[in-house]
Design an enzyme around this catalytic site. Structure first.
Site, PDB file in Angstrom:
ATOM      1  N   GLY A  88      55.600  44.100  52.737  1.00 23.93           N
ATOM      2  CA  GLY A  88      56.552  45.192  52.926  1.00 23.93           C
ATOM      3  C   GLY A  88      57.133  45.242  54.321  1.00 23.93           C
ATOM      4  O   GLY A  88      58.309  45.548  54.515  1.00 23.93           O
ATOM      5  N   HIS A 144      44.262  52.451  48.705  1.00 29.01           N
ATOM      6  CA  HIS A 144      45.147  52.366  49.872  1.00 29.01           C
ATOM      7  C   HIS A 144      45.490  53.768  50.405  1.00 29.01           C
ATOM      8  O   HIS A 144      46.549  53.981  50.991  1.00 29.01           O
ATOM      9  CB  HIS A 144      46.453  51.623  49.547  1.00 29.01           C
ATOM     10  CG  HIS A 144      46.277  50.162  49.282  1.00 29.01           C
ATOM     11  ND1 HIS A 144      47.001  49.490  48.321  1.00 29.01           N
ATOM     12  CD2 HIS A 144      45.455  49.238  49.848  1.00 29.01           C
ATOM     13  CE1 HIS A 144      46.635  48.219  48.296  1.00 29.01           C
ATOM     14  NE2 HIS A 144      45.704  48.044  49.211  1.00 29.01           N
ATOM     15  N   GLU A 151      45.961  51.984  59.055  1.00 22.51           N
ATOM     16  CA  GLU A 151      44.839  52.605  58.344  1.00 22.51           C
ATOM     17  C   GLU A 151      43.712  52.970  59.302  1.00 22.51           C
ATOM     18  O   GLU A 151      43.022  53.981  59.107  1.00 22.51           O
ATOM     19  CB  GLU A 151      44.338  51.650  57.266  1.00 22.51           C
ATOM     20  CG  GLU A 151      45.359  51.423  56.161  1.00 22.51           C
ATOM     21  CD  GLU A 151      45.140  50.129  55.400  1.00 22.51           C
ATOM     22  OE1 GLU A 151      44.988  50.193  54.167  1.00 22.51           O
ATOM     23  OE2 GLU A 151      45.145  49.059  56.030  1.00 22.51           O
ATOM     24  N   ARG A 158      36.084  52.196  56.546  1.00 22.06           N
ATOM     25  CA  ARG A 158      36.907  52.237  55.339  1.00 22.06           C
ATOM     26  C   ARG A 158      36.014  51.885  54.150  1.00 22.06           C
ATOM     27  O   ARG A 158      35.366  50.838  54.141  1.00 22.06           O
ATOM     28  CB  ARG A 158      38.056  51.243  55.436  1.00 22.06           C
ATOM     29  CG  ARG A 158      38.915  51.232  54.180  1.00 22.06           C
ATOM     30  CD  ARG A 158      39.963  50.157  54.225  1.00 22.06           C
ATOM     31  NE  ARG A 158      40.770  50.173  53.005  1.00 22.06           N
ATOM     32  CZ  ARG A 158      41.730  49.303  52.753  1.00 22.06           C
ATOM     33  NH1 ARG A 158      42.019  48.361  53.617  1.00 22.06           N
ATOM     34  NH2 ARG A 158      42.407  49.388  51.626  1.00 22.06           N
ATOM     35  N   ASN A 189      36.921  48.089  59.293  1.00 20.97           N
ATOM     36  CA  ASN A 189      37.381  47.681  57.962  1.00 20.97           C
ATOM     37  C   ASN A 189      36.676  46.362  57.645  1.00 20.97           C
ATOM     38  O   ASN A 189      37.068  45.301  58.136  1.00 20.97           O
ATOM     39  CB  ASN A 189      38.900  47.507  57.959  1.00 20.97           C
ATOM     40  CG  ASN A 189      39.459  47.299  56.558  1.00 20.97           C
ATOM     41  OD1 ASN A 189      38.726  46.999  55.619  1.00 20.97           O
ATOM     42  ND2 ASN A 189      40.766  47.446  56.410  1.00 20.97           N
ATOM     43  N   ARG A 207      45.642  39.322  41.934  1.00 19.47           N
ATOM     44  CA  ARG A 207      45.277  40.304  40.903  1.00 19.47           C
ATOM     45  C   ARG A 207      46.426  40.499  39.927  1.00 19.47           C
ATOM     46  O   ARG A 207      47.596  40.500  40.308  1.00 19.47           O
ATOM     47  CB  ARG A 207      44.897  41.632  41.557  1.00 19.47           C
ATOM     48  CG  ARG A 207      43.510  41.629  42.154  1.00 19.47           C
ATOM     49  CD  ARG A 207      43.205  42.926  42.884  1.00 19.47           C
ATOM     50  NE  ARG A 207      43.313  42.758  44.322  1.00 19.47           N
ATOM     51  CZ  ARG A 207      43.188  43.740  45.211  1.00 19.47           C
ATOM     52  NH1 ARG A 207      42.974  44.977  44.799  1.00 19.47           N
ATOM     53  NH2 ARG A 207      43.297  43.493  46.490  1.00 19.47           N
TER      54      ARG A 207
END
Length: 395
Positions: free
Chosen positions: A333, A181, A382, A92, A9, A241
């Site tokens: 999260g 994602h 991921e 990724r 990544n 963002r």
């Protein structure tokens, strides 16, 4: 037969990696090169399940130098005797556009298309490509695989991915909602299903809340809607963002403040979100601290942030025609009990009710006994999705 697969990544100044022994999915080495292109770059890694971290601070000129550092560490660990043992490198890649709805082996044409799609994901695709090029140079015998953030969302129906613009912009330019994602949302569905069974996860909402953030509605394992759009800028309020903004705001600001499109793009991507609203930080922890000290701008930023998440959960419950499971993942999260509590406190009408003690303890299942909806906290992985897809292609 055992196969060694690297999952990569690449960020603008970082390179995160995990070396897997597949198909057993055993992590042999994991680590991070941070502050690439700086004199004080930090390289950390750990072997397998050991807690001990190896850390060095040294100059790292570019991504090629970072990759060389990783390869040297892998050889030095003794887990591989020769770099040819790594048969596949999975990368990724943020945006696959209309070209790719699944992972693919990288050749010159794929690399060109990743570069072409940089205009749609300017913060990610260019550096993803840097990582690919660096590994091509230093691991020439390994097959390289692109695993796209957008692929998991290719199952969205047209009513969810189309924008109400002149249709020619879709047919000629590919303007539509793509979503991102994907590896995270795919992993979350799989892990929740492993723990609860398919029936309990038939109508699942995955909340990937980090510096970048997105929500995905997953029905029977397929993405049916997601908050990010044509680019990763849309949807939720994020660290820096903006998330959703009335499009007419942009020409208004350009004309009033004599901005060009690059100025506006930079403002939306780097100076907005929690950072722009609070004028404190892009980090939820810092904004929560400022709020606790009476900072009204921090309080406002968190209210807008949470409200946007609640809006999307409500909307996506309609897409799913109900809700069986709500999952929180990624940095915020997984670790911010206050944010989870605030998000869930107004979702009682959906049957969501959390147990405060379980939430504070970051347990996997945090719903109250009388909640009609399962509420979970699942660390995302991921890299494992990247490794699985790579192994399928190179194996």
């Amino acid at each position: 037969m055992s196969q060694k697969i690297l999952a990569i990544n690449a960020g603008s100044s970082s390179l995160k990696f995990k070396l897997y022994d597949m198909p057993e999915e055993v992590v042999l080495v994991s680590g991070l090169v941070d502050r690439i292109s700086h004199e004080d770059a930090v390289f950390t890694y750990k072997i397998g399940g050991h807690d001990d971290k190896h850390e060095t601070v040294q100059p790292v000129k570019d991504h090629t130098a970072a990759v060389q550092l990783v390869i040297d560490a892998l050889l030095g660990s003794g887990l591989i005797k020769d770099k040819s043992e790594i048969i596949g490198v999975g990368h990724r890649v943020s945006h696959g556009g209309r070209y790719y709805t699944k992972s693919v082996e990288i050749d010159d044409d794929v690399a060109e298309k990743i570069d072409e799609l940089s205009v749609l994901s300017p913060l990610h695709n260019p550096v993803n490509l840097l990582g690919i090029q660096a590994f091509e140079k230093l691991l020439p015998d390994a097959k390289e695989v692109a695993v796209f953030d957008t692929s998991f969302h290719s199952t969205m129906p047209r009513k969810a991915f189309m924008y109400a613009l002149p249709y020619k912009y879709y047919t000629e330019d590919g303007v539509r909602r793509y979503g991102f994602h994907g590896q995270s949302h795919q992993y979350i569905y799989g892990e929740a299903t492993r723990l609860l069974g398919e029936q309990a996860t038939s109508k699942l909402i995955s909340c990937h809340l980090g510096n970048g953030a997105s929500i995905c509605a997953i029905k029977d394992g397929k993405s049916v809607n997601t908050s990010m759009g044509f680019t990763p800028l849309a949807g939720l309020v994020m660290g820096t963002r903006s998330g959703d903004v009335d499009p007419e705001v942009l020409p208004f600001l350009e004309e009033k403040h004599h901005l060009n499109s690059e100025d506006v793009r930079s403002m939306l991507n780097h100076d907005s979100g929690l950072k722009g609203l609070s004028d404190v930080s892009n980090d939820v922890r810092d904004v929560l601290d400022a709020e606790s000290q009476g900072n009204d701008r921090a309080k406002l930023a968190l209210e807008v942030y949470v409200h946007q998440i609640q809006e999307y959960i409500g909307s996506y419950t309609t897409d799913l025609e109900g809700l069986t499971t709500l999952v929180f993942t990624a940095g915020v999260g997984e670790h911010s009990a206050p944010i989870r509590q605030r998000v869930c406190e107004r979702l009682g009408y959906l049957g969501v009710k959390i147990d405060d003690a379980k939430n504070q303890a970051n347990e996997v299942e945090i719903e109250a006994d009388d909640s009609r909806v399962k509420v979970m906290v699942i660390p995302t992985d991921e890299e494992l999705i990247i490794a699985r897809d790579t192994q399928k292609i190179v194996g």
